[in-house]
Enzyme design. Structure first.
Site, PDB file in Angstrom:
ATOM      1  N   CYS A   1      30.729  15.804  17.605  1.00  0.00           N
ATOM      2  CA  CYS A   1      30.422  16.852  18.670  1.00  0.00           C
ATOM      3  C   CYS A   1      30.931  16.451  20.013  1.00  0.00           C
ATOM      4  O   CYS A   1      31.515  17.146  20.695  1.00  0.00           O
ATOM      5  CB  CYS A   1      28.950  17.146  18.670  1.00  0.00           C
ATOM      6  SG  CYS A   1      27.785  16.151  18.332  1.00  0.00           S
TER       7      CYS A   1
ATOM      8  N   GLN B   1      22.854  13.806  25.345  1.00  0.00           N
ATOM      9  CA  GLN B   1      23.210  14.894  23.845  1.00  0.00           C
ATOM     10  C   GLN B   1      21.788  15.449  23.535  1.00  0.00           C
ATOM     11  O   GLN B   1      20.719  14.832  23.974  1.00  0.00           O
ATOM     12  CB  GLN B   1      23.547  13.998  22.868  1.00  0.00           C
ATOM     13  CG  GLN B   1      24.962  13.323  23.177  1.00  0.00           C
ATOM     14  CD  GLN B   1      25.673  12.497  22.255  1.00  0.00           C
ATOM     15  OE1 GLN B   1      26.075  11.506  22.450  1.00  0.00           O
ATOM     16  NE2 GLN B   1      25.390  12.931  20.867  1.00  0.00           N
TER      17      GLN B   1
ATOM     18  N   ARG C   1      20.211  10.387  24.247  1.00  0.00           N
ATOM     19  CA  ARG C   1      19.796  11.595  23.632  1.00  0.00           C
ATOM     20  C   ARG C   1      18.734  12.306  24.783  1.00  0.00           C
ATOM     21  O   ARG C   1      17.969  11.300  25.356  1.00  0.00           O
ATOM     22  CB  ARG C   1      18.720  11.346  22.405  1.00  0.00           C
ATOM     23  CG  ARG C   1      18.092  12.697  21.875  1.00  0.00           C
ATOM     24  CD  ARG C   1      19.183  13.603  20.979  1.00  0.00           C
ATOM     25  NE  ARG C   1      19.519  13.063  19.933  1.00  0.00           N
ATOM     26  CZ  ARG C   1      20.628  13.197  19.227  1.00  0.00           C
ATOM     27  NH1 ARG C   1      21.515  14.177  19.661  1.00  0.00           N
ATOM     28  NH2 ARG C   1      20.990  12.512  18.111  1.00  0.00           N
TER      29      ARG C   1
ATOM     30  N   HIS D   1      25.459  19.511  24.563  1.00  0.00           N
ATOM     31  CA  HIS D   1      25.595  18.226  24.961  1.00  0.00           C
ATOM     32  C   HIS D   1      26.374  18.189  26.472  1.00  0.00           C
ATOM     33  O   HIS D   1      27.422  18.927  26.483  1.00  0.00           O
ATOM     34  CB  HIS D   1      26.808  17.292  23.925  1.00  0.00           C
ATOM     35  CG  HIS D   1      25.977  16.990  22.600  1.00  0.00           C
ATOM     36  ND1 HIS D   1      24.678  17.500  22.387  1.00  0.00           N
ATOM     37  CD2 HIS D   1      26.678  16.623  21.477  1.00  0.00           C
ATOM     38  CE1 HIS D   1      24.593  16.818  21.229  1.00  0.00           C
ATOM     39  NE2 HIS D   1      25.557  16.436  20.482  1.00  0.00           N
TER      40      HIS D   1
HETATM   41  P1  NAP Z   1      20.971  20.838   8.003  1.00  0.00           P
HETATM   42  O1  NAP Z   1      20.333  21.840   9.067  1.00  0.00           O
HETATM   43  O2  NAP Z   1      20.230  19.754   7.762  1.00  0.00           O
HETATM   44  O3  NAP Z   1      21.324  21.623   6.789  1.00  0.00           O
HETATM   45  C1  NAP Z   1      21.837  21.211   5.553  1.00  0.00           C
HETATM   46  C2  NAP Z   1      21.278  21.642   4.226  1.00  0.00           C
HETATM   47  O4  NAP Z   1      19.895  21.388   4.136  1.00  0.00           O
HETATM   48  C3  NAP Z   1      21.325  23.260   4.208  1.00  0.00           C
HETATM   49  O5  NAP Z   1      22.599  23.726   4.065  1.00  0.00           O
HETATM   50  C4  NAP Z   1      20.116  23.575   3.180  1.00  0.00           C
HETATM   51  O6  NAP Z   1      21.033  23.309   1.864  1.00  0.00           O
HETATM   52  C5  NAP Z   1      19.217  22.581   3.179  1.00  0.00           C
HETATM   53  N1  NAP Z   1      17.951  22.769   3.548  1.00  0.00           N
HETATM   54  C6  NAP Z   1      16.838  22.640   2.989  1.00  0.00           C
HETATM   55  N2  NAP Z   1      15.755  22.980   3.661  1.00  0.00           N
HETATM   56  C7  NAP Z   1      16.336  24.012   4.597  1.00  0.00           C
HETATM   57  C8  NAP Z   1      15.675  25.019   5.442  1.00  0.00           C
HETATM   58  N3  NAP Z   1      14.434  25.238   5.723  1.00  0.00           N
HETATM   59  N4  NAP Z   1      16.499  25.584   6.456  1.00  0.00           N
HETATM   60  C9  NAP Z   1      17.899  25.552   6.113  1.00  0.00           C
HETATM   61  N5  NAP Z   1      18.596  24.553   5.388  1.00  0.00           N
HETATM   62  C10 NAP Z   1      17.756  23.742   4.598  1.00  0.00           C
HETATM   63  O7  NAP Z   1      22.071  20.193   8.677  1.00  0.00           O
HETATM   64  P2  NAP Z   1      23.002  20.531   9.583  1.00  0.00           P
HETATM   65  O8  NAP Z   1      22.284  19.846  11.005  1.00  0.00           O
HETATM   66  O9  NAP Z   1      23.574  21.823   9.717  1.00  0.00           O
HETATM   67  O10 NAP Z   1      24.428  19.382   9.617  1.00  0.00           O
HETATM   68  C11 NAP Z   1      25.079  19.627   8.377  1.00  0.00           C
HETATM   69  C12 NAP Z   1      26.467  18.577   8.406  1.00  0.00           C
HETATM   70  O11 NAP Z   1      27.155  19.072   9.702  1.00  0.00           O
HETATM   71  C13 NAP Z   1      25.899  17.078   8.586  1.00  0.00           C
HETATM   72  O12 NAP Z   1      26.945  16.383   7.789  1.00  0.00           O
HETATM   73  C14 NAP Z   1      26.004  16.903   9.932  1.00  0.00           C
HETATM   74  O13 NAP Z   1      26.231  15.428  10.291  1.00  0.00           O
HETATM   75  C15 NAP Z   1      27.365  17.794  10.333  1.00  0.00           C
HETATM   76  N6  NAP Z   1      27.256  18.060  11.913  1.00  0.00           N
HETATM   77  C16 NAP Z   1      26.146  18.450  12.563  1.00  0.00           C
HETATM   78  C17 NAP Z   1      26.027  18.739  13.745  1.00  0.00           C
HETATM   79  C18 NAP Z   1      24.670  18.976  14.200  1.00  0.00           C
HETATM   80  O14 NAP Z   1      24.945  19.291  15.565  1.00  0.00           O
HETATM   81  N7  NAP Z   1      23.738  19.092  13.575  1.00  0.00           N
HETATM   82  C19 NAP Z   1      27.181  18.440  14.530  1.00  0.00           C
HETATM   83  C20 NAP Z   1      28.542  18.191  13.885  1.00  0.00           C
HETATM   84  C21 NAP Z   1      28.447  18.186  12.619  1.00  0.00           C
HETATM   85  P3  NAP Z   1      20.832  24.129   0.470  1.00  0.00           P
HETATM   86  O15 NAP Z   1      20.935  25.636   0.896  1.00  0.00           O
HETATM   87  O16 NAP Z   1      21.853  23.774  -0.487  1.00  0.00           O
HETATM   88  O17 NAP Z   1      19.292  23.611   0.045  1.00  0.00           O
END
Ligand code: NAP
Length: 367
Positions: free
Chosen positions: A131, A158, A264, A271
């Site tokens: 990001c 961040q 952070r 960010h």
């Molecule tokens: P996240 O919110 O933890 O979601 C990932 C998965 O967790 C969901 O697709 C879902 O999969 C599961 N999950 C379990 N309980 C949940 C709930 N209560 N609500 C929603 N989802 C739930 O992950 P994220 O932050 O979006 O990040 C995903 C990827 O993108 C990572 O590799 C991260 O490094 C990358 N990324 C993140 C960011 C950021 O700012 N966060 C920025 C750039 C890249 P199921 O439907 O399969 O259960």
């Protein structure tokens, strides 16, 4: 019509992606299938039952798979798909494949040429970047494109969202508890400010704030460490600055040094970065301003004035938008080639969901 499979659509990045795609009517003209790692069979966002995200035969029916699920999922599924002969396009927000020789890190306003060359050369894995790197490049594209930058230092501020949904909630809980602790003194005009300070400092250190996610209070404080430790005292987040900048720019053979500290802070989803650049030559500020402004349709130049800065160059002003403002631009006292500026961007939009959304549109031939 292309078959597009979505994995990780309900996570934080995935939800922002879904919102953007609905806003822009991107689902029209494609066959969407929604997968899950935990809720197979339950109704998905289109009402159809969710498919099992670990079922390779179902995944292999897709022309394009777009994953916002996370690096562990990518590592678990992607090699098996390729070994089984799947020739579709893999678009991913996670970092797992960013350094793979068979992938391109995508940020199309900056590296569309690399993406198009990759497509011609049979590349099938297109991965969104870190990001802070993506946001820095969106802001300063004009300077990198003209090959003006000798080196860059980025000191980051961040947001909690970069660490995940639970971290955002923890930050707000910490803020609420501090607010509760100090409310009666903060609203009393006669109260001693030192007493208020003592109260808040005590609350920050008495072990009662929720810190399961961050490991330390972030509200009314900051945490100068993001991700795991790497070589030479850098964190992984700091390491990504140089590795991914040069990968996106296609300058890995003669890399531009990028280094700094990643911190952070208690912002929700934007960010910010204070950037120092050493230019290869002395370029007048007006020219630099014109290069920054003209690089892409999302960058905004903010005059180095207090009123403009407060109104346009803060996380509060930028959150939820695709704007990437760059301001506080000036030459530094070290010499005419030394430049400083400040930039802000929504890390869930240009920092995560938008580059992968646009890569999908490129694969669909829409942009
Ligand atoms: P996240 O919110 O933890 O979601 C990932 C998965 O967790 C969901 O697709 C879902 O999969 C599961 N999950 C379990 N309980 C949940 C709930 N209560 N609500 C929603 N989802 C739930 O992950 P994220 O932050 O979006 O990040 C995903 C990827 O993108 C990572 O590799 C991260 O490094 C990358 N990324 C993140 C960011 C950021 O700012 N966060 C920025 C750039 C890249 P199921 O439907 O399969 O259960």
């Amino acid at each position: 019509m292309k078959n597009v499979g979505f994995i990780g659509w309900r996570g934080m990045v995935g939800s922002v992606l879904m919102d953007r795609m609905r806003q822009e009517n991107d689902f029209e003209g494609l066959n969407a299938t929604f997968f899950t790692t935990s809720q197979a069979g339950q109704p998905g966002p289109d009402g159809a039952p969710l498919q099992d995200a670990h079922d390779l035969p179902s995944l292999m029916k897709m022309d394009i798979l777009l994953s916002c699920q996370g690096g562990d999922y990518t590592k678990a599924v992607h090699p098996g798909l390729r070994e089984a002969g799947w020739k579709g396009y893999w678009v991913d927000a996670a970092s797992a494949l960013r350094m793979s020789k068979s992938s391109i890190v995508v940020l199309d306003p900056v590296n569309r040429k690399l993406i198009d060359e990759g497509l011609e050369n049979g590349i099938r894995d297109f991965i969104g970047g870190n990001c802070t790197v993506s946001l820095m490049l969106m802001g300063l594209q004009g300077l990198y494109e003209q090959d003006l930058v000798e080196w860059t230092t980025s000191m980051t501020y961040q947001s909690a969202s970069g660490a995940g949904a639970k971290n955002m909630k923890e930050l707000v809980s910490q803020m609420a508890e501090l607010g509760d602790a100090g409310r009666y003194l903060a609203s009393d005009p006669a109260a001693e400010v030192l007493e208020l300070d003592r109260l808040i400092s005590a609350k920050l250190n008495d072990g009662s704030l929720p810190i399961d996610q961050f490991g330390a209070p972030l509200a009314a404080s900051l945490i100068p460490w993001i991700d795991s430790a790497m070589d030479c005292g850098r964190t992984r987040e700091e390491w990504k600055g140089m590795a991914e900048t040069n990968r996106i720019l296609g300058t890995e053979a003669h890399p531009i040094p990028v280094d700094g500290q990643c911190v952070r802070v208690g912002a929700m989803r934007c960010h910010s970065q204070a950037i120092t650049l050493k230019l290869k030559k002395d370029v007048p500020l007006e020219e630099i301003e014109a290069l920054i402004k003209g690089a892409n349709e999302w960058v905004e130049f903010v005059p180095n004035q207090k009123a403009d800065t407060l109104a346009r160059l803060t996380p509060a002003a930028v959150s939820g938008t695709l704007k990437v403002p760059v301001g506080r631009l000036r030459k530094m006292i070290m010499g005419p080639e030394y430049l400083t500026c400040f930039t802000v961007g929504d890390q869930l939009l240009w920092g995560a969901a938008e580059p992968v959304r646009r890569m999908l549109l490129i694969l669909l031939g829409r942009i």
